[in-house]
Design an enzyme around this catalytic site. Structure first.
Site, PDB file in Angstrom:
ATOM      1  N   GLY A 137      20.967  46.460   7.626  1.00 42.04           N
ATOM      2  CA  GLY A 137      22.289  46.109   7.198  1.00 42.04           C
ATOM      3  C   GLY A 137      22.841  44.901   7.745  1.00 42.04           C
ATOM      4  N   CYS A 138      24.414  45.067   7.862  1.00 41.45           N
ATOM      5  CA  CYS A 138      24.904  43.613   8.452  1.00 41.45           C
ATOM      6  C   CYS A 138      24.234  43.357   9.872  1.00 41.45           C
ATOM      7  CB  CYS A 138      26.475  44.025   8.574  1.00 41.45           C
ATOM      8  SG  CYS A 138      27.274  42.768   9.310  1.00 41.45           S
TER       9      CYS A 138
END
Length: 305
Positions: free
Chosen positions: A138-139
């Site tokens: 993810g981020c």
């Protein structure tokens, strides 16, 4: 990454300039290598240095591929930056006929650190024990903040993996139209922290069952991914996922991609230590902090003091 003082940040990250004749390397003539102050990437050899009597260290050559050249917006000068982290070094000038190479890299002393040849030999010997791991979860703001806390983790850098160099930048990757994943690139000491422990942290840090998505962050750039650096890491990752599947740790199938590592492209320097610098922002408070606190609680004994 090195922790920078406020003045170092002003020069390296905000493209400032130190006063002429104030830097420690203006008249420096020892034998060795000049490294980037921020990321320790080698930039210049001592034989590249010459006295230009300009008030700043001057070099008429660079280590191949170490320095990026970018024309200033006004077209009057060319900025030089570290090719690895983007840190500001100074400016480059040509046509002054000061050396046979006819070029002068005018560099802020504060943008560099110097290592003698003996120090470099000792450092190289020490770093031979370090290994690398590259994960997508993810981020990268959240994942970088988590892994940086662990004993045995020497460095963590946010960046991109899985795509080409031409579009390895935040705007292009965020479009979801490149093949990149947002990743963190780790250098770790296996004598202190094992690869299996890093895998445990990875799977505690994100949901590996959501395809191309982590929470509200959607797109292939947010996919769950392990970029393995050797066959041992590939075996360990597959075994780890098989164990999680057999134990039914997750109610849905794990969709984590396991791919051979190719090239890591460092993210723009404003992503470095993002959670530490911007922890009060809504995204950090609502998304990053809960994950950070959860993982830190579970692995408290392995956290750096």
């Amino acid at each position: 990454m090195n922790d920078l003082t406020e003045f170092e940040k002003y020069v390296i990250e905000q493209k400032g300039t130190e006063r002429p004749f104030s830097g420690e390397y203006v008249d420096h003539d020892a034998q060795g290598v000049y490294l980037c102050k921020k990321c320790y990437a080698p930039l210049y050899k001592s034989e590249h240095k010459f006295n230009a009597h300009c008030g700043w260290p001057a070099f008429d050559d660079e280590i191949k591929g170490a320095v990026e050249h970018t024309p200033d917006a006004d077209g009057h000068r060319t900025e030089i930056t570290c090719a690895q982290c983007g840190g500001h070094l100074g400016h480059v000038f040509e046509g002054e006929h000061l050396t046979d190479n006819n070029v002068r890299h005018c560099v802020n002393s504060v943008s560099m650190i110097f290592k003698s040849r003996d120090e470099l030999a000792q450092s190289s010997s020490a770093k031979t024990s370090y290994q690398k791991a590259t994960f997508g979860a993810g981020c990268f703001w959240c994942v970088e903040a988590i892994f940086a806390q662990f004993k045995g983790v020497h460095s963590v850098k946010s960046g991109y993996c899985g795509g080409d160099a031409k579009d390895a930048n935040y705007d292009a990757v965020c479009s979801g139209k490149t093949a990149h994943a947002e990743v963190i690139h780790i250098e770790f000491d296996p004598a202190v922290i094992q690869y299996d422990t890093l895998l445990s942290v990875l799977f505690e840090s994100h949901d590996p069952t959501t395809l191309n998505q982590q929470g509200n962050d959607k797109g292939p750039q947010y996919r769950s991914a392990i970029f393995v650096h050797n066959s041992e890491q590939a075996d360990a990752a597959n075994k780890f996922i098989n164990t999680l599947t057999q134990q039914q740790v997750w109610p849905r199938p794990i969709v984590t991609e396991i791919s051979a590592f190719d090239t890591f492209y460092p993210a723009e320097n404003y992503h470095d230590d993002y959670f530490a610098k911007h922890g009060q922002q809504p995204y950090c408070q609502l998304v990053v902090k809960p994950k950070f606190d959860k993982v830190m609680s579970k692995f408290a004994d392995k956290r750096k003091v």
